[in-house]
Structure formats: C-alpha cells, structure tokens
Write a protein that holds these residues in place. Structure first.
Motif, PDB file in Angstrom:
ATOM      1  N   ASP A   1     114.956  -0.697 -44.698  1.00 26.57           N
ATOM      2  CA  ASP A   1     114.079  -1.340 -45.701  1.00 26.57           C
ATOM      3  C   ASP A   1     112.844  -1.558 -44.729  1.00 26.57           C
ATOM      4  OD1 ASP A   1     112.788  -1.785 -47.763  1.00 26.57           O
ATOM      5  OD2 ASP A   1     114.200  -3.520 -48.398  1.00 26.57           O
ATOM      6  N   VAL A   2     113.078  -2.322 -43.594  1.00 25.15           N
ATOM      7  CA  VAL A   2     111.932  -2.808 -42.695  1.00 25.15           C
ATOM      8  C   VAL A   2     111.241  -1.767 -42.019  1.00 25.15           C
ATOM      9  CG1 VAL A   2     112.743  -5.272 -42.922  1.00 25.15           C
ATOM     10  CG2 VAL A   2     113.241  -3.651 -40.658  1.00 25.15           C
TER      11      VAL A   2
ATOM     12  N   ARG B   1     110.575   1.103 -42.964  1.00 26.18           N
ATOM     13  CA  ARG B   1     110.058   1.974 -44.039  1.00 26.18           C
ATOM     14  C   ARG B   1     108.695   0.910 -44.236  1.00 26.18           C
ATOM     15  NH1 ARG B   1     114.244   4.719 -48.000  1.00 26.18           N
ATOM     16  NH2 ARG B   1     115.489   5.739 -46.314  1.00 26.18           N
ATOM     17  N   ASP B   2     108.592   0.078 -43.737  1.00 25.82           N
ATOM     18  CA  ASP B   2     107.254  -0.955 -44.024  1.00 25.82           C
ATOM     19  C   ASP B   2     106.364  -0.597 -42.913  1.00 25.82           C
ATOM     20  OD1 ASP B   2     105.606  -2.955 -44.670  1.00 25.82           O
ATOM     21  OD2 ASP B   2     106.837  -4.508 -43.687  1.00 25.82           O
TER      22      ASP B   2
END
Lengths: 248, 507
Positions: B16-17, B19-20
C-alpha cells in the motif's frame, strides 16, 4: 423461525464514554436482544440513538462497559477473535484500500481470517460470479460507488460468516447500489444467515426485516415483529416509529 | 501475538505505502537525490558567485583631499623611482578617471608611458628609463597575480616584458568587465563630500563599494620613515562586494607597502630578509581524506537521523490517520487480529521505511563524493574509506533511532482524525530531533560519558566518533541502553494509544 439457533444474544449491554473533563456519556444502556439464524433483525433509531455503538459492541470494536453478549456462542469480551471470525460487518465506515485492487483487498482479508490462498482464490471466484464483479484487477480508487459496494460486500463475506452486521449499508447509495445490498440481505436470509440490519429507511425494514427493535436515547424502546409494532403504534411504519420515539 | 498475522498486515501495508507517491518521494527519491543535488547545487552556486564577484568592477570613492595625493604619489614614483606602482595598480585594476576627463595622477603617468611606446620608444629605452623596470615589474606582477605567472616566466627577455607591459597599460586605460575582470574604478559622478553617515549609506545602497582615505601629510610621513601611513578603507562587511573591494584595496596597500619597504631596504643596502627575520611555515599534517572524514563525520549523523525521520514520516501518517480518513481503520479492526498485531504490522513497515531512507541517503552521499558527480575542485580529496566496523556499528545505531521514530510517529499520528491533522501533530517533532542531531557538527563538543544518556545527541556524537575511527565502547553501551529504553517506552505508549477505542475510531 423460533426453532432456529440463537446466533446473537445480548443482555444488559451498556456503553459509557468518558469525557476529557471527567464527564460521562451513556451511549447505550441496558440493551438486550436476541437474533436467530435465518432471521433479519432490523435496528431502527434516529441519529445518535446508539445503533452504531450497539453494533460496534456486538462486533467487538467497542468493549461493553457492562452486560454480556455472545455471537455464535462466543463471548464478545473474552473471545473477541472468535467473534470476529463469526461475523461480517458492513457499514458506511468500512472503506476499501484505494491503492489496492479488488482482488488484493479480498485476498488480504481472507488471509487475516486465516484462510489459505487456495480457499481464498476459490471464494473470490465464487463471489465474483455471485456479485457480477468483472473488475477484480481494478484499483478501488478507480471504481464507481456501485463497484465499491460490491467489493465491500464480498469483503464482508469472504470468510462466509454465520452472522452479518450491516450498519446503514445503503446510506448515500443510489437506487442500483442500494438494490445490490437489499438483494444481498435476502440471499443471506435464504442461506440461513443471521442478519442484523440497521437502517433509517422504512421500506427496507418492511421488505427485509423479520423482527425489529427501536433504539432511542441509548435504550431499547421496542422489540418485536412488524405486525406487533403496527398493532401497538399504528399501521404506517413511519408513524409507528415516530410514535415509539415520542413515547420514550 | 501471531507472527503470521503481523506479517500479513506488514506485507499488505508495504504494498500500500509503496503505491503512495508521497511515501516514495520521502522514502526513496528525496534521500537518493537530495545529496547530489544539494552538493552539486551549492558547489556550482558558490563557484558562480565567486567568479561573478571577481569579475565585477567595483566603485571606490576617494577622499577629495586624498585623490591628488594618491595620484601625486603615483607621479612621484614615476618621476623619482620606478614605475612599479603603475604596474601594481594596473594589475589589481585600480583605475582613475580615464578617457574624456582630465587624466591626472596615475592616468597621466600611464599615458606618458604609452606615448613613449607609441612614439617609438623601444624596450631598450624603456629599460633605460629605469634600469630596475624589467626585473621589478616582473616580480611584482608575479606577486600580484600568480595565475598569470606563466605569462612572466619568460620575462627575462625584454620583448616579453614589453608585450606584457603594453597589455597592462591598455587594459588600464580602457577598463571593461571582460578585459579587466578584477577591477576597481573611481566613479566621477559622486558628490563633493560625504559625512560618515552618508558614506555608510552609500556603501549600503551600493552607490559605491568602499572609500579610501589617506592622511594629508602622507609624503612627509613616507619621507620621515618613522611612522606608518594609514591607508584607511571604509567598507561594510555585511555587503559582499564591499568586502571584496576592501580585500582588493588591502592587496593594493600590501603590494605598495612591500615595494616601499624593499626600496628602503635597498637604499640602506639591506636584503629583503632583513625585514623578515623569521618566516612562519605552517604544515597541516591532516591528509585530505582526514579533513573530509572530519567534515562528513559531523554531517553524516545528522543526515542519517533526519532521513530516518523523513522516511518514517509519511508511512506512519498514511497507516494511521490516513486509514481513518479512508474509513479503512474500522474495516481492519473488524478482522480477527489483535490491536497489538495491528500495531506491530504497521510498526514493521514504518521502521523499515525509516531505515531504508537513512541507508539510501547515506549511500547517495557516498556516491556523490566518490563517483565524480561533484565538480573537480569540490570533489578533490574525497576518496575516503570508513572502517567496516564503524559502518556496522553506525548501522546498529540506526535500529533504535528508526524504531523510536516509528513508534513515536505512529502513536502521535493515530491521535489525529485526518492526514492533515496528523501532519500538524507530528511536524513539530522534527524540531525536537534536529537540535540534538546537529550535535555532531559542533567539533568542540567532546563525547563525554554523561552525554550518552541524551537521546539523539548520543547517537549523533557516537556516529561522528565511529566514523573518525574512535570506538568508544562505554559511550556506545550507554547510548544503546538509553535509546533502547526510550524506544521500549515509546512502543509501549504507542500500543496504549492503539488500544484506546475512542482514539483509534476517532474520525
């Protein structure tokens, strides 16, 4: 119906929030309810009545200040993990990870529920067919509201729980997306699931709920069937609901 | 706590992170690029500023009572002694009102010399004019501008000197920024007189860059030889070009003074060494690599600590307040994982992000100095090697630092309702870290044992000492103990916050 197994049982649930200045707010007081397999139990109440707090206690997100509750025989206070394995919870506050795809979200929660990858894959395939999800590889932030709702439903039942807790699941949805939820609830009842359904929308109650409870100011004001409510408070459900509130 | 579930959470959070975009910038891009860009930028900027400063023709006011003295001084030198002053002044670029105005003083003198040369005076007659001309001119030119030394290397022949002399004279008569890079000019548009306040203001608003004053009895003083002539230069150190003007004029005064001294010594039959019985010769025994090590030893700890903080910053906010904002926190709390497993999974991700950012920043710094990214002059002497043991121990110190940042940031950010609110809660934390982290940059701050108890300051100082090759084991032990205790305390505090249902669900 009365012969079905009791899946949710709450006795004297009370939730008190402590304020910063030492003040206390009683959000729920003496909540007692029973819900059986194959039953849709409607929970009605105005904003701030204590519905969400009650459902959060049943789903172990909040710890009750007083009282006991069991889900599928597991105590919410002493065995919260087993309770969470037994329920699927869907609400406006259960969002999806925008940077993950539908498949990644479902796989993640499947793993958290202790499923192995093969079982997760099979379950995703089944749910994709059931909910007509042909967008499993799409990122959640690129999905329409309807698509997200379907993924959220799939996430709620990825582990095939015996109890479903739905907290105002149709709030803010358009007719089509709301219909998906309604169909989903009907399907759950058909398959013998126990569903607790909190809503504001009276025609959803009429169409779906076998029994209902009205909660107001943190306390249960009514618990019975639709027919019992109409008999006591009037034929029109909305009028009956307001009548219950006014009597509180 | 179930390790498998912790890893499931950590793996998902990593995905998730990563992709940030914000996390990627702070965790990967910034640490990788900031060092080369910063050092390259600073080096280029400094070089440009320096060459810009040196190429400027600076405006210098001369006391109206003094200007004739300076020109007379030059005339006198021309007439009586040697044209050394002419050559000197030409080289440092002190020019007097030239074409179009009254050429007086030095200008007149220069013109006379040029006329002589134009009129057919050959090198030999120039030399006849002053037998010392060739030798002294060459010597002074060498003194003034070592960069031009090559031009004078063959100055033993009269023709070379003559060419050079002509070159200097023409430059001096027609000053321009391209042909006279390090010039000083006396503007002819200045008021008759200034008081002290007006002078200070004129320097401040850059009407002029400096002002010269000499005593009225300068010739008597020179003749008398018992007093030094004060060559007063008024300038403003807070104005960069004014300081530059002062430097140029100081060089001028020094050259003229040296010329005078040499002549006096010659008049008395004394060698130049008479005035300089002892010559100080300092020899810096530090190798270039030691000097760089000392510099990096101060900078690296600060970099490592700050980048560890920056690396942890965005993931910690994203995985706490960001989850609340996206309404995924409640979804997660409904899964059969304990709050501790949840906190641990997130902690692992933020911790790794902090370590990665610090390691990338350090690697980037190393590559910047060793892979020819910097300009030649800046990179000179940067071929240093840190001892592997020092690097290992520095990496060990990074563990409590990153763990502490991860725990503090996760705990504090979780208190916020939104990402923005979390930013305002956590941003001030960096100020608490910056000061102790900068401790290593204070070269006089010794690594005394009691300082080992102060978090971050201890790490910063210890890293500095390790990178210099000093293994302070007792300091290391106390530092690990202090940081370890604080980290455990912070992790415990963060876990309490994760258990508070009103906080974790606050939106």
């Amino acid at each position: 119906m009365t012969d079905s197994a009791v899946m949710v049982e709450a006795k004297g649930l009370r939730k008190v929030f402590k304020g910063r200045r030492g003040d206390h707010t009683v959000a729920v007081d003496d909540l007692t309810l029973t819900c059986r397999a194959g039953e849709v139990f409607g929970l009605l109440g105005p904003n701030g009545a204590g519905k969400t707090t009650s459902l959060r206690m049943l789903s172990t997100v909040y710890r009750p200040t007083e009282g006991v509750a069991t889900i599928d025989g597991h105590d919410v206070t002493s065995d919260p993990e087993s309770v969470r394995k037994s329920i699927g919870f869907l609400s406006g506050n259960t969002g999806l990870y925008p940077r993950l795809t539908a498949r990644e979200v479902l796989t993640y929660f499947g793993r958290l529920y202790g499923m192995d990858d093969g079982a997760i894959e099979a379950r995703i395939a089944h749910l994709a067919q059931l909910l007509d999800m042909d967008f499993l590889e799409k990122r959640c932030d690129k999905m329409s509201t309807g698509m997200k709702q379907k993924v959220n439903i799939a996430r709620t039942v990825i582990h095939d729980p015996a109890v479903l807790v739905l907290d105002e699941p149709t709030a803010g949805l358009d007719v089509l997306a709301a219909r998906t939820i309604v169909d989903f609830v009907k399907d759950c009842r058909t398959r013998g699931k126990c569903v607790i359904f909190s809503t504001h929308i009276m025609h959803e109650v009429e169409r779906l709920c076998d029994r209902l409870a009205v909660i107001h100011k943190g306390r249960m004001q009514f618990d019975g069937t639709l027919e019992q409510m109409r008999a006591t408070h009037g034929h029109d459900l909305e009028d009956a609901f307001i009548s219950v509130l006014e009597a509180a | 706590m179930n390790a498998r579930r912790v890893m499931v959470i950590a793996k998902k959070e990593f995905k998730d992170v990563l992709r940030d975009r914000r996390t990627l910038i702070f965790m990967v891009l910034l640490p990788l690029l900031v060092m080369p860009v910063m050092f390259l930028g600073i080096a280029k900027f400094a070089q440009e500023q320096q060459s810009k400063k040196q190429s400027r023709t600076l405006r210098v006011a001369v006391d109206s009572n003094v200007e004739p003295m300076i020109t007379a001084l030059a005339d006198q030198w021309m007439a009586e002694n040697s044209p050394r002053l002419m050559i000197t002044s030409a080289k440092i670029g002190l020019s007097f009102p030239a074409a179009g105005g009254d050429r007086k003083g030095l200008g007149t003198m220069i013109e006379q010399v040029r006329d002589m040369m134009d009129g057919g005076a050959d090198a030999a007659s120039l030399a006849d004019l002053d037998p010392d001309l060739v030798e002294s001119g060459v010597r002074l030119a060498r003194e003034i501008d070592p960069a031009d030394k090559a031009l004078f290397d063959d100055a033993s022949t009269i023709s070379t000197f003559r060419t050079k002399t002509e070159f200097i004279l023409i430059e001096d008569l027609e000053p321009s920024e391209t042909r006279l890079p390090a010039g000083v000019e006396v503007p002819d548009d200045l008021p008759e007189s200034w008081d002290g306040e007006q002078l200070a203001r004129a320097i401040q608003d850059k009407t002029i860059h400096a002002a010269i004053h000499l005593p009225s009895n300068v010739f008597d003083m020179l003749e008398d030889q018992r007093a030094s002539v004060p060559f007063s230069v008024f300038y403003d150190e807070s104005v960069s070009l004014s300081e530059e003007a002062s430097d140029r004029l100081a060089a001028f005064a020094r050259i003229v003074g040296n010329g005078l001294l040499e002549m006096r010594l010659a008049d008395n039959g004394l060698a130049p060494q008479f005035a300089e019985p002892i010559v100080f010769e300092g020899a810096d025994m530090a190798t270039p690599s030691r000097r760089v090590q000392a510099f990096l030893g101060g900078l690296l700890p600060y970099m490592i600590i700050m980048f560890s903080f920056f690396g942890a910053f965005y993931p910690s906010l994203d995985l706490t307040a960001g989850e609340k904002e996206r309404f995924t926190m409640e979804t997660l709390l409904l899964a059969p994982v304990s709050r501790m497993e949840l906190a641990a999974g997130k902690f692992v991700v933020v911790f790794v992000a902090a370590v990665v950012a610090a390691v990338l920043a350090t690697t980037s710094l190393g590559l910047t100095f060793t892979q020819g990214i910097l300009p030649q002059g800046v990179a000179a002497g940067f071929d240093i090697q840190f001892e592997p043991e020092a690097v290992m121990l520095t990496a060990v110190l990074l563990i409590p630092v990153s763990a502490l940042f991860a725990a503090v940031l996760l705990g504090v950010a979780l208190l916020a309702r939104s990402f923005k609110e979390a930013q305002s809660y956590t941003a001030p934390l960096q100020f608490i870290v910056i000061l102790p982290a900068m401790a290593a940059m204070l070269p006089d701050l010794e690594a005394e044992l009691h300082l080992a108890w102060i978090p971050f300051l201890n790490v910063s100082m210890l890293m500095r000492e390790l990178l210099k090759g000093n293994y302070l084991w007792d300091f290391f032990g106390i530092t690990m103990l202090s940081m370890g205790l604080l980290t455990l305390l912070t992790i415990w505090g963060a876990s309490l916050i994760f258990r508070r249902e009103t906080v974790i669900l606050r939106t």
